[in-house]
Design an enzyme around this catalytic site. Sequence first.
Site, short mmCIF file in Angstrom:
data_model
loop_
_atom_site.label_atom_id
_atom_site.label_comp_id
_atom_site.label_asym_id
_atom_site.label_seq_id
_atom_site.Cartn_x
_atom_site.Cartn_y
_atom_site.Cartn_z
N ASP A 105 18.15 91.04 34.32
CA ASP A 105 17.61 91.59 35.58
C ASP A 105 16.73 92.82 35.30
O ASP A 105 15.68 93.00 35.91
CB ASP A 105 18.76 92.00 36.52
CG ASP A 105 19.46 90.78 37.11
OD1 ASP A 105 18.95 89.66 36.92
OD2 ASP A 105 20.50 90.95 37.76
N GLU B 276 12.00 83.41 35.79
CA GLU B 276 11.27 84.42 35.01
C GLU B 276 9.76 84.20 35.11
O GLU B 276 9.01 84.56 34.24
CB GLU B 276 11.74 84.42 33.54
CG GLU B 276 11.46 83.14 32.78
CD GLU B 276 12.60 82.11 32.84
OE1 GLU B 276 13.32 82.05 33.86
OE2 GLU B 276 12.72 81.36 31.86
#
Length: 304
Positions: free
Chosen positions: A197, A223
């Site tokens: 994260d 991502e």
Amino acid sequence: MNARTPDQEYLKSLTVLYVEDEEDAREQFTLFLRRIVGMLIVARDGAEGLEAYRTHHPHIIITDIQMPNMDGLTMAGEIRHSDRNVQILLLTAFEDVDYLKRSINIGVDKYVTKPVNGFQLHETLLECAHSLLAEEALQCAARTDHLTGIANRWEFINRFNTEKGRAERHGTPLSIIIADIDHFKSVNDTFGHNAGDRVLRSVANAISSSIRVEDACGRWGGEEFMLLLPDTNLDAAARVAEKLRQAVSELSIPWEGESIAVTLSMGVGQFRPGMTLDECIQPVDHALYRAKTGGRNRVELAAP
Ligand SMILES: [Mg+2]
């Protein structure tokens, strides 16, 4: 000097329309309101108020009920019909059940009884400002990817449609970049999901701080990030991508005493008039795939 609260600060940025037919009251509260709101528009009856509303699109309307030409409730009804967001504050001279019923049907937000007390009017305006601020925060949250703070997929699609329309109308170039973090799974596997994260936030921050204000950057999912570059042709977009590739490869993301380095693979393509977002994305996705299979940490262009 007292520090202003967020609601007071916000009220100071808002446009307020004040509609009142009685001259004395109007003059008294015009002076008062000028000090606490951003911009004040004053009208003398409902018809004038309606016209002023259409010109200035105020955030808040303060209106008397009984006025010549058009009464306050008729004006408020006309406005509410086309504007769900404007806050309507009614100045009521007496407790009249019929007025109250009508005003509820119209969707009046707040009431202040006459004779108007400045303190009470100010408090009620602050409540209006607070509602508007909360609504704005809600709308902002609905457009934002909560992890990274950049646009979410939904907002990016909206931006694409806006920019597509502009590019088609003006015949200006529009380019798209898809950026994918290389070996992101191994970041999660090695350092854990919280580290993953952190990496997503750092990369999002690096991307959004290296593009122009007119560009859009969104998290497409996982991502993967998507960029939209108005007034930018393929060659210029490739230079932007190269700059982003470099910026991200130089990041050293601190994590529990260690530092994490990541790279981006990117596909770049230019929008052609008439293309849908999917049609625009497909060749850029293929270019991204070539960047991945070609060794990662690189930029590949879609065939023009
Ligand atoms: Mg009146």
